[in-house]
Design a protein around this motif. Structure first.
Motif, PDB file in Angstrom:
ATOM      1  N   PHE A  95      70.504  66.308  31.715  1.00 49.99           N
ATOM      2  CA  PHE A  95      70.747  66.121  30.286  1.00 49.99           C
ATOM      3  C   PHE A  95      70.064  67.283  29.567  1.00 49.99           C
ATOM      4  N   ASN A  96      70.752  68.408  29.584  1.00 45.88           N
ATOM      5  CA  ASN A  96      70.208  69.655  29.069  1.00 45.88           C
ATOM      6  C   ASN A  96      71.072  70.150  27.912  1.00 45.88           C
ATOM      7  N   PRO A  97      70.592  70.077  26.665  1.00 43.88           N
ATOM      8  CA  PRO A  97      71.391  70.524  25.515  1.00 43.88           C
ATOM      9  C   PRO A  97      71.466  72.041  25.389  1.00 43.88           C
ATOM     10  N   ASP A  98      70.896  72.746  26.348  1.00 35.29           N
ATOM     11  CA  ASP A  98      70.881  74.208  26.270  1.00 35.29           C
ATOM     12  C   ASP A  98      72.288  74.798  26.279  1.00 35.29           C
ATOM     13  N   ASN A  99      73.226  74.132  26.984  1.00 35.31           N
ATOM     14  CA  ASN A  99      74.605  74.648  27.033  1.00 35.31           C
ATOM     15  C   ASN A  99      75.219  74.689  25.635  1.00 35.31           C
ATOM     16  N   TRP A 100      74.980  73.649  24.846  1.00 31.59           N
ATOM     17  CA  TRP A 100      75.525  73.605  23.490  1.00 31.59           C
ATOM     18  C   TRP A 100      74.900  74.664  22.587  1.00 31.59           C
ATOM     19  N   SER A 101      73.583  74.799  22.659  1.00 35.01           N
ATOM     20  CA  SER A 101      72.919  75.786  21.802  1.00 35.01           C
ATOM     21  C   SER A 101      73.308  77.205  22.183  1.00 35.01           C
ATOM     22  N   ARG A 102      73.485  77.454  23.477  1.00 35.91           N
ATOM     23  CA  ARG A 102      73.857  78.807  23.915  1.00 35.91           C
ATOM     24  C   ARG A 102      75.273  79.177  23.481  1.00 35.91           C
ATOM     25  N   MET A 103      76.222  78.246  23.644  1.00 40.67           N
ATOM     26  CA  MET A 103      77.605  78.556  23.307  1.00 40.67           C
ATOM     27  C   MET A 103      77.821  78.596  21.789  1.00 40.67           C
ATOM     28  N   LEU A 104      77.313  77.587  21.082  1.00 41.95           N
ATOM     29  CA  LEU A 104      77.531  77.534  19.638  1.00 41.95           C
ATOM     30  C   LEU A 104      76.690  78.563  18.888  1.00 41.95           C
ATOM     31  N   GLY A 105      75.691  79.120  19.554  1.00 41.94           N
ATOM     32  CA  GLY A 105      74.871  80.135  18.928  1.00 41.94           C
ATOM     33  C   GLY A 105      75.340  81.554  19.177  1.00 41.94           C
ATOM     34  N   ARG A 106      76.438  81.714  19.909  1.00 38.71           N
ATOM     35  CA  ARG A 106      76.957  83.047  20.224  1.00 38.71           C
ATOM     36  C   ARG A 106      78.062  83.427  19.244  1.00 38.71           C
ATOM     37  N   SER A 107      77.973  84.645  18.749  1.00 37.78           N
ATOM     38  CA  SER A 107      78.999  85.110  17.805  1.00 37.78           C
ATOM     39  C   SER A 107      80.360  85.232  18.479  1.00 37.78           C
ATOM     40  N   VAL A 108      80.372  85.543  19.782  1.00 35.39           N
ATOM     41  CA  VAL A 108      81.650  85.703  20.481  1.00 35.39           C
ATOM     42  C   VAL A 108      82.423  84.387  20.500  1.00 35.39           C
ATOM     43  N   PHE A 109      81.701  83.265  20.541  1.00 31.47           N
ATOM     44  CA  PHE A 109      82.381  81.963  20.532  1.00 31.47           C
ATOM     45  C   PHE A 109      83.086  81.736  19.197  1.00 31.47           C
ATOM     46  N   TRP A 110      82.387  81.976  18.096  1.00 32.82           N
ATOM     47  CA  TRP A 110      82.971  81.725  16.782  1.00 32.82           C
ATOM     48  C   TRP A 110      84.069  82.729  16.458  1.00 32.82           C
ATOM     49  N   GLU A 111      83.950  83.954  16.953  1.00 29.97           N
ATOM     50  CA  GLU A 111      85.031  84.923  16.782  1.00 29.97           C
ATOM     51  C   GLU A 111      86.281  84.463  17.521  1.00 29.97           C
ATOM     52  N   ALA A 112      86.088  83.971  18.758  1.00 31.41           N
ATOM     53  CA  ALA A 112      87.220  83.454  19.529  1.00 31.41           C
ATOM     54  C   ALA A 112      87.803  82.213  18.877  1.00 31.41           C
ATOM     55  N   TYR A 113      86.943  81.371  18.316  1.00 28.32           N
ATOM     56  CA  TYR A 113      87.396  80.149  17.656  1.00 28.32           C
ATOM     57  C   TYR A 113      88.274  80.482  16.438  1.00 28.32           C
ATOM     58  N   LEU A 114      87.796  81.360  15.586  1.00 27.79           N
ATOM     59  CA  LEU A 114      88.552  81.726  14.397  1.00 27.79           C
ATOM     60  C   LEU A 114      89.841  82.451  14.771  1.00 27.79           C
TER      61      LEU A 114
END
Length: 266
Positions: free
Chosen positions: A33-52
């Motif tokens: 039960f490690n929330p690090d995956n969420w913080s790492r992905m949602l904290g990356r600009s590449v994720f939000w660029e891909a999302y938009l």
């Protein structure tokens, strides 16, 4: 129906949620039960660029495909005889006989710098135009995927439009174009909205067109999932991306359905 949804949607979704909290050690996943995956992905600009980018491409595809499909579906519904309409529906189904991946590969022959389209344009002194590995190429792939389906969904809605409403509009001296937008489109709003929604859903999760016709760089969310899994077997981080995609599609789907049926619910 409830049992079916629980087995094939809810149970895999819950497993995906659990997987997003797992850890990867020495290229092996371990329950955690490690929330690090969420913080790492949602904290990356590449994720939000891909999302938009994915959101914009899918919304554009839904609008363009709906606009291109409507004249065809309108003509089939209002202009063709019953026999011709059946043949038209059959022709709309035929593209699904061939693999979508094969159709996308064939578009590479047409869209490349030395492809068929640029070769024809060169004969009249135009081009070459860069069409492959671009947003234009991605949009061509999206149209290949969704256009026949959108035409069919629009058609099934337009067929059931009350013809007396159209006749009444003409009797009141309403022009043809005005009749279409003020009578036909509102009467078929449910089908038109659902058709656009299906297009958005299919293109939002599509992997083939953005990669093979769009070049894959910058990535969409589907490409980001594959890149993440290849990077150290990070399936939990890929699960985060997948869950964000599912949440986005659920929100948009509920909003679209509410818009389509809002008058019926009053």
């Amino acid at each position: 129906m409830l049992l079916w949804q629980m087995i094939f949607f809810l149970a895999p979704l819950l497993f995906l949620v659990a997987l997003s909290f797992w850890s990867v050690r020495n290229f092996r996943m371990e329950p955690d039960f490690n929330p690090d995956n969420w913080s790492r992905m949602l904290g990356r600009s590449v994720f939000w660029e891909a999302y938009l980018r994915t959101l914009l491409l899918s919304a554009t595809a839904a609008i363009v495909t709906s606009a291109v499909a409507f004249p065809a579906s309108y003509a089939i519904a209002f202009k063709l005889s019953e026999t011709a309409r059946r043949w038209a529906i059959f022709l709309m189904v035929i593209p699904f006989f061939t693999s979508y991946l094969v159709r996308v590969y064939s578009w590479q022959i047409f869209l490349s710098d030395n492809g068929i389209i640029n070769a024809l344009l060169a004969k009249i002194g135009l081009g070459p135009f860069p069409m492959l590995n671009s947003n234009f190429g991605t949009m061509v792939g999206y149209l290949t995927l969704c256009l026949p389906l959108v035409i069919l969904l629009q058609l099934f809605s337009l067929i059931f439009v009350d013809r007396t409403l159209v006749e009444a509009a003409h009797n009141l001296r309403c022009g043809r174009l005005r009749t279409v937008f003020e009578v036909v489109v509102p009467a078929a709003r449910v089908g038109l909205t659902i058709a656009a929604l299906f297009c958005f859903i299919l293109t939002f999760g599509d992997f083939v067109s953005p990669l093979y016709l769009g070049g894959g760089d910058p990535p969409t969310l589907s490409i980001l999932i594959t890149d993440t899994t290849k990077s150290g077997q990070q399936w939990p981080r890929a699960a985060v991306v997948a869950l964000v995609m599912i949440a986005t599609l659920l929100v948009i789907a509920f909003a679209a359905v509410r818009f389509a049926y809002k008058e019926r619910g009053r």
